[in-house]
Design a protein around this motif. Structure first.
Motif, short mmCIF file in Angstrom:
data_model
loop_
_atom_site.label_atom_id
_atom_site.label_comp_id
_atom_site.label_asym_id
_atom_site.label_seq_id
_atom_site.Cartn_x
_atom_site.Cartn_y
_atom_site.Cartn_z
N PRO A 1 0.82 -1.21 0.00
CA PRO A 1 0.00 0.00 0.00
C PRO A 1 0.86 1.27 0.00
CG PRO A 1 -0.71 -1.53 1.74
CD PRO A 1 0.61 -2.05 1.20
N LEU A 2 2.17 1.12 0.18
CA LEU A 2 3.05 2.29 0.27
C LEU A 2 3.77 2.60 -1.04
CD1 LEU A 2 4.66 1.56 3.77
CD2 LEU A 2 2.58 2.85 3.24
N ALA B 1 2.88 5.89 -2.97
CA ALA B 1 3.40 7.10 -2.33
C ALA B 1 4.91 7.22 -2.54
CB ALA B 1 3.07 7.09 -0.83
N ARG B 2 5.62 6.09 -2.48
CA ARG B 2 7.07 6.11 -2.71
C ARG B 2 7.38 6.60 -4.12
NH1 ARG B 2 11.66 3.60 -4.59
NH2 ARG B 2 10.37 2.44 -6.05
N ASP C 1 6.60 10.32 -4.72
CA ASP C 1 7.56 11.19 -4.05
C ASP C 1 8.95 11.15 -4.68
OD1 ASP C 1 8.32 12.79 -1.58
OD2 ASP C 1 9.63 11.05 -1.27
N MET D 1 12.84 3.96 2.49
CA MET D 1 11.55 3.97 1.80
C MET D 1 11.39 2.73 0.93
SD MET D 1 10.62 7.93 0.90
CE MET D 1 9.00 7.56 0.26
N ALA E 1 10.73 -0.11 3.21
CA ALA E 1 9.38 0.03 3.74
C ALA E 1 8.38 -0.63 2.78
CB ALA E 1 9.03 1.50 3.94
N MET F 1 8.95 -4.57 2.80
CA MET F 1 8.48 -5.31 3.98
C MET F 1 6.98 -5.24 4.14
SD MET F 1 9.84 -2.94 7.21
CE MET F 1 11.54 -2.77 6.67
N THR F 2 6.32 -4.34 3.38
CA THR F 2 4.86 -4.26 3.46
C THR F 2 4.20 -4.79 2.20
OG1 THR F 2 4.91 -1.97 2.65
CG2 THR F 2 4.90 -2.28 5.03
#
Lengths: 322, 322
Positions: free
Chosen positions: B201-202, B205-206, B209, B239, B242, B245-246
């Motif tokens: 889900p991240l 956004a990564r 950005d 990032m 992140a 791992m998600t």
């Protein structure tokens, strides 16, 4: 003099609270789900005394001033306003677990404070009103008011931003085995952390995705589906730490042993020992499992070099007057 | 028989590549910035031979079949099409660094392959054409074609999706001290990882950005501002991890020692030893510093229990015929 004595448990969040949409009112950016921790508690006596020129705070026998006293006074001020009182209070609080080591001592502390302070002034608040009041001192304290498995809904405004039980303590006999890896006081407290959550480019995505995680976690708890529960709580914990470590300044709460426990827990689970990790704003690792596995999980955690002690706690009840 | 012998360096990304907008063409979800690693290299001889019934791949003296051979054949097929040839090739490749341990061996390998294979067939491609061709074998190989400090622009289509130098090797005398913490072959290769990046889900956004991080990193390199460089490369690395791992399944490349090095590096930097960490899809930690600090950084890394060996590499040149 009017006094009351209350007890509240800390809680461990399965879907985490990180970041506020309103820092002053502690309205969270996303909803969260937790379990109260039986056996661990804060006991707080609040005595309103006409002779006191200001509020006093004594925690574990030590008089506290400064920021922590200010936070307590802010909650007492809300209570005074509700009760129409002008008396200051002496607050005596005791924890039976290490303060500030990532076991959310402030959650239990402000839940007990909210309950004791309102009763001391003769107020009888509903559970949701108490939850809202506790929230003003520490967001996660909202979740230490109701018992068992608890959801804190983000709500639409201050009025509907409170926590409630989604299942009683005896719904699922769960144990949180807390591997204490660093009993020192953490460097960055949660309040400061919440304030910088928005500096992470990942926080918006974490928040937007929260309803999905809440739904999965809620359903896993209600159905007692441990595998689904394990996957979502680890995922959610990792998402919160992803935001923490990518904020400015970066908050890296993990230590070497933290990550070692992650790998150990996943290896154990793959081999049939049902356990799952979650980490709050500190290096300790909460390894959650069903009661039947708790002895084995605790034994294995103690075997890891770097694990100082293991605290175990079942599912706790609501905040209560004692 | 037509053959050529090429050498290419691996590279370490400062703004990471993770996830493709087109897996087949390896068009990345975001641009990236890296530095080639001098002293570490892959040397590859490609010989097109009319007598060969299929392509052959020999890496460090071992004949390789299966998926890795297929990837090589795909690139050779592109070269055959460009050259109008139907000959199969023997590819002999040697690395002077451990394969698959998070030092992006595939980047050097496919950069050297692209250069050697085109020259062997008599083709003289431009740097950007070579970069695009190398990209088809391994995304980050696009960055091992140009020399020094390199940016791989995501481009708008296949045609403008290539890498170029933003500064030559002698612009900034930087050293990558690679702490080898686990020389075993990693569990999840980068290609599989890229394919599941979108499950986090991240990741959105990564990616959104990335222009900000690219701009900060590019400017820090051009101005040789080490403190800004350190903050952005650690931030960008965290990032990417992140997202890893998600993702589903979660990819946790970090080990206990990985995180221990993070804390050590930040402590060193706060105390005046200018160094910064970054981690690729493996547990090794790249600790980047200026030449003057490299001896001290290497010495301190070797003192950490859990660090097996430290490889050090300066800023490397472009892929070249040897």
């Amino acid at each position: 003099m009017a006094s009351a004595n209350a007890l509240a448990h800390p809680n461990i969040a399965f879907v985490k609270y990180w970041g506020n949409r309103d820092n002053e009112l502690r309205l969270p950016s996303n909803g969260s789900i937790s379990m109260n921790l039986d056996g661990l508690y804060t006991r707080t006596i609040v005595s309103f005394q006409p002779s006191l020129p200001y509020d006093e705070l004594i925690v574990n026998g030590h008089e506290i001033a400064g920021k922590n006293l200010d936070r307590v006074s802010q909650v007492l001020e809300l209570v005074r306003r509700m009760a129409g009182s002008k008396m200051h209070a002496e607050v005596m609080s005791e924890n039976n677990f290490p303060t500030g080591a990532g076991i959310a001592s402030s959650a239990a502390a402000f839940a007990a404070l909210a309950l004791a302070a309102t009763r001391a002034t003769g107020l009888e608040l509903s559970e949701s009103e108490l939850s809202r009041l506790a929230r003003r001192g520490s967001g996660s304290a909202a979740r230490s008011i109701p018992g068992g498995f608890v959801e804190w809904q983000m709500g639409t405004a201050e009025k509907d931003c409170f926590a409630f039980s989604i299942a009683p303590p005896d719904h699922w006999d769960m144990v949180d085995c807390i591997a204490l890896v660093n009993p020192e006081h953490k460097k960055t407290g949660s309040s400061e952390g919440h304030a910088i959550a928005g500096t992470s480019p990942l926080q918006g995505a974490r928040v937007a995705d929260a309803p999905r995680r809440l739904a999965i976690c809620r359903e896993a708890i209600l159905k007692k589906d441990f595998e689904a529960f394990a996957r979502i709580i680890e995922h959610d914990s990792d998402m919160m730490h992803a935001v923490m470590m990518t904020s400015t300044p970066p908050l890296m709460y993990w230590q070497a042993i933290t990550v070692e426990i992650f790998h150990a827990v996943r290896t154990w689970r793959a081999a049939g020992l049902a356990a799952a990790y979650t980490v709050d704003a500190g290096p300790n690792v909460h390894v959650v499992c069903e009661r039947a596995s708790a002895g084995e999980v605790e034994r294995r955690l103690r075997e890891l070099p770097g694990v100082g002690d293991v605290l175990s706690a079942g599912t706790g009840g609501p905040a209560q007057i004692v």
